[in-house]
Design an enzyme around this catalytic site. Structure first.
Site, short mmCIF file in Angstrom:
data_model
loop_
_atom_site.label_atom_id
_atom_site.label_comp_id
_atom_site.label_asym_id
_atom_site.label_seq_id
_atom_site.Cartn_x
_atom_site.Cartn_y
_atom_site.Cartn_z
N ALA A 128 0.84 -1.20 0.00
CA ALA A 128 0.00 0.00 0.00
C ALA A 128 0.87 1.25 0.00
O ALA A 128 2.04 1.21 0.41
CB ALA A 128 -0.91 0.01 1.23
N ASP A 129 0.29 2.34 -0.44
CA ASP A 129 0.98 3.63 -0.36
C ASP A 129 -0.06 4.74 -0.25
O ASP A 129 -1.18 4.60 -0.73
CB ASP A 129 1.87 3.87 -1.58
#
Length: 209
Positions: A84-85
Site C-alpha cells: 500500500a501507499d
C-alpha cells in the site's frame, strides 16, 4: 472471514503502525515485510498513478526478498502479499513525508482553516497463482483553524514527521479540529478497509479458479 480460519497467510508489505492496526482490526493475522525502496526515485504526474506505482515497486521488492528466502526454504503455503501507499494532495501538489520540522510546520499551517486530500493505493498479489490487482481510494479532509500551539506540540512529539504530508486526523490534538472527512478515516491512515477486503476476496477466489 478472519485469517485464523483461512487456508492462506497474509504478508503486509509495510512498517506502518497504522496499517498494522487496521489490518488487525479487520480480523487478520499477518506477518510484516518491508520493501526498503527509494520512493523518491519514482515520479508520476497524477497522484493516483504515483501511489499505484509505489505499491507496485514495494510489492516487487518484497517478492524479490521472498524468492531469495524461498530458495533457502521451501514454503508452499498459499500466501497473499498486501502492499500500500498513501500521499497527501494539497492544491494539486503531491506531498510525501515532511523532510524537516520546518516543512511539517508549513504543511500544517496550510491545512489550518483549509482542506487537503489523501490518495491511497492497495495492491494484492497471490504468490501461488500470480493473481495481482490494485486500486486506489481518495478522501477529502476539511480543517478548522489549527492553533500554533497544537502544531508545535505535534512537531515536538514527532508523529507528523513520519506520515505523508504531515497529515494526521486521528490524533487527540487534531481530532477536534477536523471539520469534515469525505471518505473513511482508515483510508487517511493508510489502508482503506473496504477496498482491502474486496481485493483480498478477489485474491482468495483466485486460489479456487
Amino acid at each position: 472471514m478472519a485469517a485464523n480460519s483461512s487456508p492462506f497467510k497474509i504478508i503486509l508489505g509495510s512498517s506502518s503502525v497504522a496499517r498494522r492496526k487496521i489490518l488487525a482490526e479487520m480480523g487478520y493475522d499477518f506477518t510484516i515485510m518491508t520493501a526498503d525502496i527509494d520512493e523518491k526515485s519514482i515520479r508520476k504526474e497524477k497522484p493516483e498513478d504515483l501511489v499505484m506505482a509505489l505499491a507496485d515497486a514495494k510489492a516487487d521488492a518484497i517478492l524479490s526478498k521472498i524468492r531469495t528466502l524461498d530458495s533457502q526454504k521451501k514454503d508452499d503455503e498459499p500466501t497473499i502479499l498486501v502492499a500500500a501507499d498513501t500521499v497527501v494532495v494539497y492544491e494539486g501538489v503531491v506531498r510525501e513525508k515532511p523532510s524537516s520540522k520546518e516543512e511539517a510546520r508549513k504543511f500544517m499551517k496550510d491545512y489550518s482553516g483549509g482542506h487537503a486530500a489523501t490518495v491511497g493505493s492497495v495492491l494484492v498479489t497471490n504468490l501461488k497463482t500470480g493473481f495481482r490487482k490494485g486500486d486506489w481510494d481518495c478522501v477529502e479532509i476539511y480543517f478548522h483553524e489549527i492553533p500554533d500551539g497544537v502544531i508545535e506540540s505535534l512537531i515536538e512529539e514527532g508523529t507528523v514527521l513520519n506520515v505523508a504530508g504531515g497529515l494526521i486526523i486521528e490524533h487527540p490534538l487534531i481530532l477536534p479540529l477536523v471539520k469534515q472527512v469525505v471518505g473513511t478515516t482508515d483510508s487517511v491512515m493508510g489502508l482503506p478497509k473496504a477496498l482491502t477486503e474486496r481485493l483480498l476476496e478477489e485474491a482468495r477466489s483466485s486460489f479456487e479458479s
